[in-house]
Design an enzyme around this catalytic site. Sequence first.
Site, PDB file in Angstrom:
ATOM      1  N   HIS A  63      26.259  -3.545 -30.565  1.00 11.04           N
ATOM      2  CA  HIS A  63      25.407  -3.006 -31.632  1.00 11.04           C
ATOM      3  C   HIS A  63      24.811  -4.099 -32.514  1.00 11.04           C
ATOM      4  O   HIS A  63      23.645  -4.024 -32.892  1.00 11.04           O
ATOM      5  CB  HIS A  63      26.186  -1.970 -32.444  1.00 11.04           C
ATOM      6  N   ASP A 107      13.701  14.173 -25.714  1.00 14.93           N
ATOM      7  CA  ASP A 107      13.545  13.196 -24.634  1.00 14.93           C
ATOM      8  C   ASP A 107      12.781  11.990 -25.196  1.00 14.93           C
ATOM      9  O   ASP A 107      11.615  12.112 -25.600  1.00 14.93           O
ATOM     10  CB  ASP A 107      12.754  13.855 -23.495  1.00 14.93           C
ATOM     11  N   ASP A 164      18.201   1.947 -26.596  1.00 14.52           N
ATOM     12  CA  ASP A 164      19.658   1.948 -26.508  1.00 14.52           C
ATOM     13  C   ASP A 164      20.090   3.064 -25.557  1.00 14.52           C
ATOM     14  O   ASP A 164      20.788   3.995 -25.936  1.00 14.52           O
ATOM     15  CB  ASP A 164      20.236   2.151 -27.915  1.00 14.52           C
ATOM     16  N   PRO A 193      19.718   9.686 -16.493  1.00 11.52           N
ATOM     17  CA  PRO A 193      18.549  10.096 -17.275  1.00 11.52           C
ATOM     18  C   PRO A 193      17.809   8.909 -17.881  1.00 11.52           C
ATOM     19  O   PRO A 193      16.670   9.031 -18.301  1.00 11.52           O
ATOM     20  CB  PRO A 193      19.154  10.986 -18.377  1.00 11.52           C
TER      21      PRO A 193
END
Lengths: 282, 282
Positions: free
Chosen positions: B62, B136, B154, B161
């Site tokens: 992160h 999405d 990220d 997906p």
Amino acid sequence: MSLTFNEFYNGRTGLTVGVQKVLFSEQTPYQKVEILETDTWGRMMAIDGMVMLSEKDEFVYHEMLTHVALFSHPHPEQVLIVGGGDGGTAREVMRHQSVQQVDMVEIDEVVIRTSKEFLPDVGDWGNPKLNVLIEDGIEFVKNIEDPYDVIIIDGSDPLGPAEGLFKTDFMQACYDGLKDNGVLTAQTESPWVQDYHKSMKQVFAALDDIYEVSKIYLAYIPLYPAGMWSFAFASKGANPLSQQAMQRVEQGLPTFGSKLNYYNEDIHQSCFALPNFVADII
Amino acid sequence: MSLTFNEFYNGRTGLTVGVQKVLFSEQTPYQKVEILETDTWGRMMAIDGMVMLSEKDEFVYHEMLTHVALFSHPHPEQVLIVGGGDGGTAREVMRHQSVQQVDMVEIDEVVIRTSKEFLPDVGDWGNPKLNVLIEDGIEFVKNIEDPYDVIIIDGSDPLGPAEGLFKTDFMQACYDGLKDNGVLTAQTESPWVQDYHKSMKQVFAALDDIYEVSKIYLAYIPLYPAGMWSFAFASKGANPLSQQAMQRVEQGLPTFGSKLNYYNEDIHQSCFALPNFVADII
């Protein structure tokens, strides 16, 4: 039958490697030495259940343990390797044209014998600069009569016969065994492994006390715990980040014949940058 | 019963983590989401069997995905995160005082719900700057009306997906969704994993084509394959290694309140140094 090699660190966290075949496995007077044919890393050597190298990833460890030291020295001629029985460290050292002799002092002749037989491409055994001695490195260093330009500590983890390589007395003996411009590097374990923090603190406190310059540097080694490995750099004055050192890297690398796989000018500098949590360990 | 989590890459090479308890496991419309209580890494989230984060190591990913981008931008105010449902990326972005709004567009509400419930310390969910959208990300980026200063990708690995996040069209849509000074970062897999090389080449060719500046950078992530992770940096002109960027790092970090665990000024520069074998992939 489906064989896997497993090495755990940090409790039950660890590495799994698919194995085709066990090529060699022997308990020597010092340690358990194993050579495994792996699925995807070529052949791999493990000592006391810990990965030492695979044919596919050994370049990282060997390039990083050696070239950072050798290019930091103004003109390395005489080099001592303590441990390093697989031959990879000596191979990289002997790429440097200034080097005249490499004394490799390995305690366990089985490591050398199995490396020559099963990992013949790792070492440069026929090189006339190489002088192999089967001796206890700690005793050898105590009795050095002709000091070295560079000493490289390429031992296993600080839990077996290599324990003494992480002690203050040994670091002092190395200092005494170096010439005035002397440089030392050593492998110093993974910062992600809590169990090694004590050894790391101990080594770096000793180096900081004894040597004029001491630093820690890092490399990505996929088959070592957590993929992050630390190394110690120490010297009687030579600074790896000096302009002169950087010039030597720039001029020296093209003389190597073949391109290295990991080390380059940028890596020589950037490997000394430490994430906060690593700097906080030592 | 002795539980372990196993994630393989490069054939049968992989990671093992000791697990105390499965806290959550559900096949969502998009992917399998699992939360595990581990022996030594705190709680861990896996998606489709791949580690996304643990409480003990998430700081690396992160901090490195965010601060390299944010400090490279002269004054980041509006930030878009595509994915990032665990909340850690938004938490780091919101440490920057110039940031006014963070839009996090996560496709799978289960990731957000389980992160809030089981990993409550990872996200900074109560922060008024945070605007969470369950949508999405690929569609969202195509329809951006008010461009962003920074876009951060990220997503998970390019096999589920998240596949579309590694395509040229998407990288172009991000470019169009950035303001003139815009900066983008994205996670781009482990250079040690052969299966990802195609995706990596594809992403970096696209970025090189579309953006004025594009670079690859690295970080040590112990629970990701081989412990080495790559990230993409791209911009409409901002250079992460410029003097101005380095000045912003120096002045910005002390305003963060608490010290970071990984990222610092040295790391900001050194992460762009690439081992030869990594440079050769792209």
